[in-house]
Motif scaffolding. Structure first.
Motif, PDB file in Angstrom:
ATOM      1  N   GLY A 150      11.971   2.946 -20.516  1.00  0.00           N
ATOM      2  CA  GLY A 150      12.259   2.921 -21.943  1.00  0.00           C
ATOM      3  C   GLY A 150      11.966   1.565 -22.553  1.00  0.00           C
ATOM      4  N   ASP A 151      12.890   1.079 -23.365  1.00  0.00           N
ATOM      5  CA  ASP A 151      12.697  -0.224 -23.992  1.00  0.00           C
ATOM      6  C   ASP A 151      13.652  -1.276 -23.424  1.00  0.00           C
ATOM      7  OD1 ASP A 151      14.995   0.810 -25.043  1.00  0.00           O
ATOM      8  OD2 ASP A 151      14.400   0.666 -27.140  1.00  0.00           O
ATOM      9  N   TYR A 152      14.096  -1.085 -22.178  1.00  0.00           N
ATOM     10  CA  TYR A 152      14.917  -2.096 -21.521  1.00  0.00           C
ATOM     11  C   TYR A 152      14.109  -3.379 -21.333  1.00  0.00           C
ATOM     12  CZ  TYR A 152      18.870   0.917 -20.355  1.00  0.00           C
ATOM     13  OH  TYR A 152      19.978   1.716 -20.423  1.00  0.00           O
ATOM     14  N   VAL A 153      14.734  -4.504 -21.643  1.00  0.00           N
ATOM     15  CA  VAL A 153      14.144  -5.823 -21.413  1.00  0.00           C
ATOM     16  C   VAL A 153      15.182  -6.636 -20.648  1.00  0.00           C
ATOM     17  CG1 VAL A 153      13.160  -7.898 -22.465  1.00  0.00           C
ATOM     18  CG2 VAL A 153      12.755  -5.656 -23.510  1.00  0.00           C
ATOM     19  N   ILE A 154      15.071  -6.632 -19.329  1.00  0.00           N
ATOM     20  CA  ILE A 154      16.032  -7.284 -18.442  1.00  0.00           C
ATOM     21  C   ILE A 154      15.258  -8.088 -17.404  1.00  0.00           C
ATOM     22  CG2 ILE A 154      17.745  -5.466 -18.774  1.00  0.00           C
ATOM     23  CD1 ILE A 154      16.947  -4.321 -16.050  1.00  0.00           C
ATOM     24  N   PRO A 155      15.899  -9.044 -16.730  1.00  0.00           N
ATOM     25  CA  PRO A 155      15.212  -9.800 -15.673  1.00  0.00           C
ATOM     26  C   PRO A 155      14.853  -8.887 -14.494  1.00  0.00           C
ATOM     27  CG  PRO A 155      17.135 -11.002 -16.463  1.00  0.00           C
ATOM     28  CD  PRO A 155      17.241  -9.610 -17.026  1.00  0.00           C
ATOM     29  N   ILE A 156      13.560  -8.681 -14.282  1.00  0.00           N
ATOM     30  CA  ILE A 156      13.107  -7.784 -13.207  1.00  0.00           C
ATOM     31  C   ILE A 156      12.047  -8.404 -12.311  1.00  0.00           C
ATOM     32  CG2 ILE A 156      13.651  -5.599 -14.339  1.00  0.00           C
ATOM     33  CD1 ILE A 156      10.729  -5.447 -15.248  1.00  0.00           C
ATOM     34  N   GLY A 157      11.488  -9.559 -12.673  1.00  0.00           N
ATOM     35  CA  GLY A 157      10.450 -10.134 -11.848  1.00  0.00           C
ATOM     36  C   GLY A 157       9.213  -9.269 -11.795  1.00  0.00           C
ATOM     37  N   LYS A 158       8.740  -8.948 -10.596  1.00  0.00           N
ATOM     38  CA  LYS A 158       7.515  -8.170 -10.408  1.00  0.00           C
ATOM     39  C   LYS A 158       7.785  -6.676 -10.240  1.00  0.00           C
ATOM     40  CE  LYS A 158       3.967 -11.090 -10.326  1.00  0.00           C
ATOM     41  NZ  LYS A 158       3.003 -11.103  -9.230  1.00  0.00           N
ATOM     42  N   GLN A 159       9.022  -6.228 -10.429  1.00  0.00           N
ATOM     43  CA  GLN A 159       9.339  -4.816 -10.227  1.00  0.00           C
ATOM     44  C   GLN A 159       8.834  -3.969 -11.404  1.00  0.00           C
ATOM     45  OE1 GLN A 159      13.482  -4.052  -8.588  1.00  0.00           O
ATOM     46  NE2 GLN A 159      13.782  -6.045  -9.559  1.00  0.00           N
ATOM     47  N   THR A 160       8.372  -2.767 -11.093  1.00  0.00           N
ATOM     48  CA  THR A 160       8.002  -1.827 -12.140  1.00  0.00           C
ATOM     49  C   THR A 160       8.129  -0.404 -11.614  1.00  0.00           C
ATOM     50  OG1 THR A 160       6.253  -1.085 -13.651  1.00  0.00           O
ATOM     51  CG2 THR A 160       5.553  -1.952 -11.521  1.00  0.00           C
ATOM     52  N   ASP A 207       3.529  -7.806 -28.566  1.00  0.00           N
ATOM     53  CA  ASP A 207       4.877  -8.341 -28.744  1.00  0.00           C
ATOM     54  C   ASP A 207       5.922  -7.247 -28.547  1.00  0.00           C
ATOM     55  OD1 ASP A 207       4.463  -6.801 -30.957  1.00  0.00           O
ATOM     56  OD2 ASP A 207       4.985  -8.338 -32.423  1.00  0.00           O
ATOM     57  N   GLN A 208       5.536  -6.181 -27.831  1.00  0.00           N
ATOM     58  CA  GLN A 208       6.391  -5.002 -27.738  1.00  0.00           C
ATOM     59  C   GLN A 208       7.698  -5.278 -27.018  1.00  0.00           C
ATOM     60  OE1 GLN A 208       4.476  -1.678 -25.900  1.00  0.00           O
ATOM     61  NE2 GLN A 208       6.184  -0.279 -26.234  1.00  0.00           N
ATOM     62  N   TYR A 209       7.670  -6.154 -26.006  1.00  0.00           N
ATOM     63  CA  TYR A 209       8.857  -6.333 -25.184  1.00  0.00           C
ATOM     64  C   TYR A 209       9.424  -7.746 -25.271  1.00  0.00           C
ATOM     65  CZ  TYR A 209       7.653  -1.777 -23.360  1.00  0.00           C
ATOM     66  OH  TYR A 209       7.374  -0.429 -23.255  1.00  0.00           O
ATOM     67  N   LEU A 210       9.250  -8.407 -26.411  1.00  0.00           N
ATOM     68  CA  LEU A 210       9.966  -9.651 -26.615  1.00  0.00           C
ATOM     69  C   LEU A 210      11.461  -9.352 -26.735  1.00  0.00           C
ATOM     70  CD1 LEU A 210       7.646 -11.533 -29.120  1.00  0.00           C
ATOM     71  CD2 LEU A 210       8.145 -12.174 -26.756  1.00  0.00           C
ATOM     72  N   PRO A 211      12.313 -10.174 -26.135  1.00  0.00           N
ATOM     73  CA  PRO A 211      13.747  -9.878 -26.148  1.00  0.00           C
ATOM     74  C   PRO A 211      14.343 -10.012 -27.543  1.00  0.00           C
ATOM     75  CG  PRO A 211      13.338 -12.056 -25.230  1.00  0.00           C
ATOM     76  CD  PRO A 211      11.994 -11.407 -25.394  1.00  0.00           C
ATOM     77  N   ASN A 212      15.299  -9.134 -27.849  1.00  0.00           N
ATOM     78  CA  ASN A 212      16.069  -9.310 -29.065  1.00  0.00           C
ATOM     79  C   ASN A 212      17.196 -10.303 -28.782  1.00  0.00           C
ATOM     80  OD1 ASN A 212      18.226  -7.895 -27.825  1.00  0.00           O
ATOM     81  ND2 ASN A 212      17.498  -5.926 -28.626  1.00  0.00           N
ATOM     82  N   ALA A 213      18.054 -10.526 -29.753  1.00  0.00           N
ATOM     83  CA  ALA A 213      19.087 -11.558 -29.607  1.00  0.00           C
ATOM     84  C   ALA A 213      20.019 -11.273 -28.441  1.00  0.00           C
ATOM     85  CB  ALA A 213      19.873 -11.682 -30.910  1.00  0.00           C
ATOM     86  N   ASP A 214      20.427 -10.015 -28.272  1.00  0.00           N
ATOM     87  CA  ASP A 214      21.333  -9.673 -27.171  1.00  0.00           C
ATOM     88  C   ASP A 214      20.644  -9.823 -25.821  1.00  0.00           C
ATOM     89  OD1 ASP A 214      23.364  -9.127 -28.949  1.00  0.00           O
ATOM     90  OD2 ASP A 214      23.039  -6.954 -28.947  1.00  0.00           O
ATOM     91  N   GLY A 216       8.452 -12.720 -21.526  1.00  0.00           N
ATOM     92  CA  GLY A 216       9.740 -12.729 -22.210  1.00  0.00           C
ATOM     93  C   GLY A 216      10.030 -14.012 -22.951  1.00  0.00           C
ATOM     94  N   GLN A 217       9.044 -14.888 -23.086  1.00  0.00           N
ATOM     95  CA  GLN A 217       9.242 -16.174 -23.748  1.00  0.00           C
ATOM     96  C   GLN A 217       9.021 -16.022 -25.255  1.00  0.00           C
ATOM     97  OE1 GLN A 217       6.596 -19.256 -22.378  1.00  0.00           O
ATOM     98  NE2 GLN A 217       7.269 -20.717 -23.922  1.00  0.00           N
ATOM     99  N   LEU A 218      10.071 -16.239 -26.010  1.00  0.00           N
ATOM    100  CA  LEU A 218       9.953 -16.202 -27.461  1.00  0.00           C
ATOM    101  C   LEU A 218       9.138 -17.396 -27.939  1.00  0.00           C
ATOM    102  CD1 LEU A 218      13.642 -15.230 -28.277  1.00  0.00           C
ATOM    103  CD2 LEU A 218      11.640 -13.770 -28.564  1.00  0.00           C
ATOM    104  N   ILE A 219       8.188 -17.155 -28.815  1.00  0.00           N
ATOM    105  CA  ILE A 219       7.324 -18.220 -29.299  1.00  0.00           C
ATOM    106  C   ILE A 219       7.923 -18.902 -30.523  1.00  0.00           C
ATOM    107  CG2 ILE A 219       4.990 -18.775 -30.074  1.00  0.00           C
ATOM    108  CD1 ILE A 219       5.297 -17.816 -27.144  1.00  0.00           C
ATOM    109  N   GLN A 263      18.120 -11.802 -25.135  1.00  0.00           N
ATOM    110  CA  GLN A 263      17.938 -13.230 -24.887  1.00  0.00           C
ATOM    111  C   GLN A 263      19.236 -13.869 -24.412  1.00  0.00           C
ATOM    112  OE1 GLN A 263      15.159 -14.838 -24.826  1.00  0.00           O
ATOM    113  NE2 GLN A 263      15.852 -16.956 -24.661  1.00  0.00           N
ATOM    114  N   ALA A 264      20.358 -13.451 -24.988  1.00  0.00           N
ATOM    115  CA  ALA A 264      21.658 -13.975 -24.548  1.00  0.00           C
ATOM    116  C   ALA A 264      21.947 -13.585 -23.106  1.00  0.00           C
ATOM    117  CB  ALA A 264      22.764 -13.469 -25.475  1.00  0.00           C
TER     118      ALA A 264
END
Length: 627
Positions: A183-193, A402-409, A442-445, A411-412
């Motif tokens: 889905g649209d999960y954006v979490i720390p996953i490294g190389k996993q897919t 820019d589909q998977y740039l983290p939102n505020a939550d 995941g780096q916000l510009i 990023q927190a």
């Protein structure tokens, strides 16, 4: 969180039911190692936390039971006192052959086992410890919810005292939710897919590091921070469960023995310092470690440390990393930590250390632990062997536009887990550098958050260097000017590709990734998955023979040496330790059965890198300025 393509995802989840037959046996993965069928049913018997070790403990690794679930709603009706469908090996990844499941799309899972606590532990707190569970874990003991943890790479402890029965079976039930990149999960996953393709690999879901239970007094040590520097100063913080200042006693023993050489008293929950005289320093050439004991009321733990200082300085006009005040060329591999039989979980400590032994024997003094966090025994092994570590923060989902740039939550949450990474690992002498962002994933510009994150890491651990952005979007944060380029290096040099920024002479020049040359092998040593095989030609360069591969390696290492002699290169990261699935650019094949390197050639070329920096740093008019 919204799930896109919901009907497709639900269908895939339904297909993710265990492929086991109920009774545990190793599933044959697409590729095995020499350790695959030697793991047995009592894996990882070692005490899992070597820097805070208690004498009484019970290992809960082994055969548990597992059952697929279909959604987060499963927690509304936990399967208490039920026999789950399949046996599973813990620790392991559900997607691995070693698990006995070898499933896919394991987004929701139940695990169960039982444990018996001896009555001799009564009167203590009963602590249930998990090395790591990917990604969210809800823990129940005897029908009571005892704890919850989020973060797939970090250890956590659940106090189960109130739910525990003594001298009889206690039911342990764990619900795991691992969305990975669904889905649209954006979490720390490294190389996993969930959709492996070339440089992205099979994911790891479930309880993938050790589980153990131990007693502790009512007020007990929860964490231990230790840093010992080249001047003999030991900086200690003993964290307690109460958080109230209480007396602490610390003893350090001679290296390799039990003779006390220093004892001091301090106070818990705030830092204190003391000095030990005439210590031997820790380095790759002499990785001397000293055992410690820490007494806090009736709680005593064992630990260890090494005396060393990581810093930076300007040496003959070039900014260099310094180890114990001396210029250092850091050279190692990109170490991904994947296994064909265990995915994220190595088959055993012996297997895990094999990779490190190979690197050390070739002359590497460092490795970059690439967007993954290992179990604590890995870091202990690096401490013992003298391998410097560049430790990455596990990356967020790679960008697609820019589909998977983290939102505020999101990023927190990334920030919270970055804090966990540093706080849980800052006592290991081998770790010399923290990496925050890898190649912009995941780096916000906008706003350049790496500056604030760099300040945060420095406030948590000011004893190490920080590589804020390894490759790509470098705006000047941190201690390194880090270039990625395949196959040739561009290290501290006046030339660069569009994927990396120009060299910044105010910071340390390092080649954060290069090499990546590949050499195909017979099917016996390949990840026998057709989709992966089809991506082999996406490897940066394919050399048709081992001789050609070694020839190219020599040429590239010679270029790196010249950039050290002429320009401002201070280190490099060769891609990579082993092949991984469809990537065939490792020093070792993925099964660890073939070492591609011409050992004499590589040892000579690596030593030449160290000699080049030493020559640049120690001429007759040598100058040094600490930064």
């Amino acid at each position: 969180m919204r799930i896109t393509n919901g009907l497709i995802l639900l269908r895939l989840v339904a297909l993710a039911v265990a492929q086991g037959s109920g009774t545990y046996s190793v599933k044959t993965p697409p590729l095995t190692t020499n350790w695959t069928f030697e793991v047995g049913t009592n894996p990882w018997p070692e005490y899992p936390r070597p820097q805070m070790q208690r004498s009484q403990w019970q290992n809960l690794n082994g055969i548990w039971r597992y059952e697929n679930a279909t959604s987060l709603n499963a927690t509304s009706d936990p399967p208490f006192s039920q026999t789950l469908e399949n046996e599973v090996l813990v620790p392991s990844c559900l997607e691995s052959g070693l698990s006995g499941i070898m499933g896919s799309y394991a987004l929701y899972s139940w695990f169960s086992t039982s444990f018996t606590v001896p009555s001799s532990w009564s009167g203590n707190q009963i602590l249930l410890n998990f090395g790591a569970v990917d990604y969210e874990a809800t823990v129940y003991v005897n029908g009571q919810q005892a704890g919850f943890n989020r973060g797939g790479y970090y250890q956590f402890t659940v106090d189960v005292t109130n739910a525990t029965k003594f001298d009889e079976a206690n039911e342990l039930l764990v619900f795991v939710h691992d969305p990975t990149d669904s889905g649209d999960y954006v979490i720390p996953i490294g190389k996993q897919t969930l959709r492996p393709s070339h440089i992205f690999y099979t994911p790891c879901s479930g309880i993938w590091q050790s589980v153990w239970v131990e007693p502790a007094p009512a007020n007990y040590i929860t964490a231990l921070d230790v840093n010992a520097n080249m001047d003999g100063q030991v900086n200690v913080t003993v964290h307690s469960s109460s958080g109230a200042a209480s007396p602490v006693s610390v003893t350090i023993y001679e290296s390799g023995g039990e003779k006390a050489i220093a004892t001091t008293n301090g106070t818990s929950d705030s830092p204190f310092q003391f000095t030990v005289s005439s210590t031997s320093l820790w380095s790759p050439d002499s990785p001397t470690l000293y055992n410690m004991s820490i007494s806090f009321g009736s709680d005593t733990v064992r630990s260890y440390t090494g005396f060393r200082t990581i810093s930076k300085g300007e040496v003959n006009g070039v900014v260099r990393p310094l180890l114990n005040g001396e210029p250092l060329f850091m050279f190692g591999t990109l170490d991904q930590g994947f296994w064909p039989d265990g995915i994220y979980t190595p088959p055993s400590r012996e297997a895990m250390v094999y990779d490190l032994d190979v690197l050390k024997s070739l002359g590497f003094n460092m490795l970059r632990k690439h967007i993954k966090v290992e179990n604590d025994l890995f870091y202990q092994a690096c401490d013992q062997m003298g391998l410097l570590l560049i430790q990455d923060m596990p990356a967020l989902r790679p960008l697609q536009g820019d589909q998977y740039l983290p939102n505020a939550d999101q990023q927190a949450e990334f920030t919270r887990q970055l804090e966990l990474l540093v706080n849980q690992h800052k006592s290991y002498p081998s770790i010399v550098t923290w990496v925050i962002y890898n190649e912009g994933w995941g780096q916000l510009i906008d706003g350049y958050p790496e500056f604030g994150l760099t300040d945060l890491v420095n406030s948590l651990d000011g004893t190490r260097l920080i590589d804020s952005t390894t490759g790509w979007f470098d705006h000047g944060a941190g201690d390194f000017s880090d270039n990625h380029h395949y196959a040739n290096p561009q290290c501290g040099s006046p030339f660069y590709s569009i994927q990396s920024s120009p060299y910044d002479p105010a910071r340390i020049g390092i080649q954060g990734e290069f090499g990546g040359i590949g050499q195909n092998v017979s099917i016996e040593h390949l990840w026998n998955n057709q989709a992966a095989i089809n991506t082999i030609n996406q490897t940066y360069e394919i050399d048709e023979t081992i001789d050609a591969w070694n020839y190219r390696g020599h040429k590239l290492l010679t270029e790196l040496k010249e950039q050290t002699e002429i320009y401002a290169c201070s280190g490099g990261v060769w891609t990579q330790t082993t092949d991984v699935e469809g990537e065939v650019n490792g020093l070792l094949t993925y099964d660890r059965r073939v070492l591609r390197t011409n050992i004499t050639q590589w040892k000579d070329d690596i030593q030449a890198l160290y000699d080049a920096l030493k020559s640049r740093s120690s001429n007759s008019t040598s100058t040094m300025r600490m930064l």
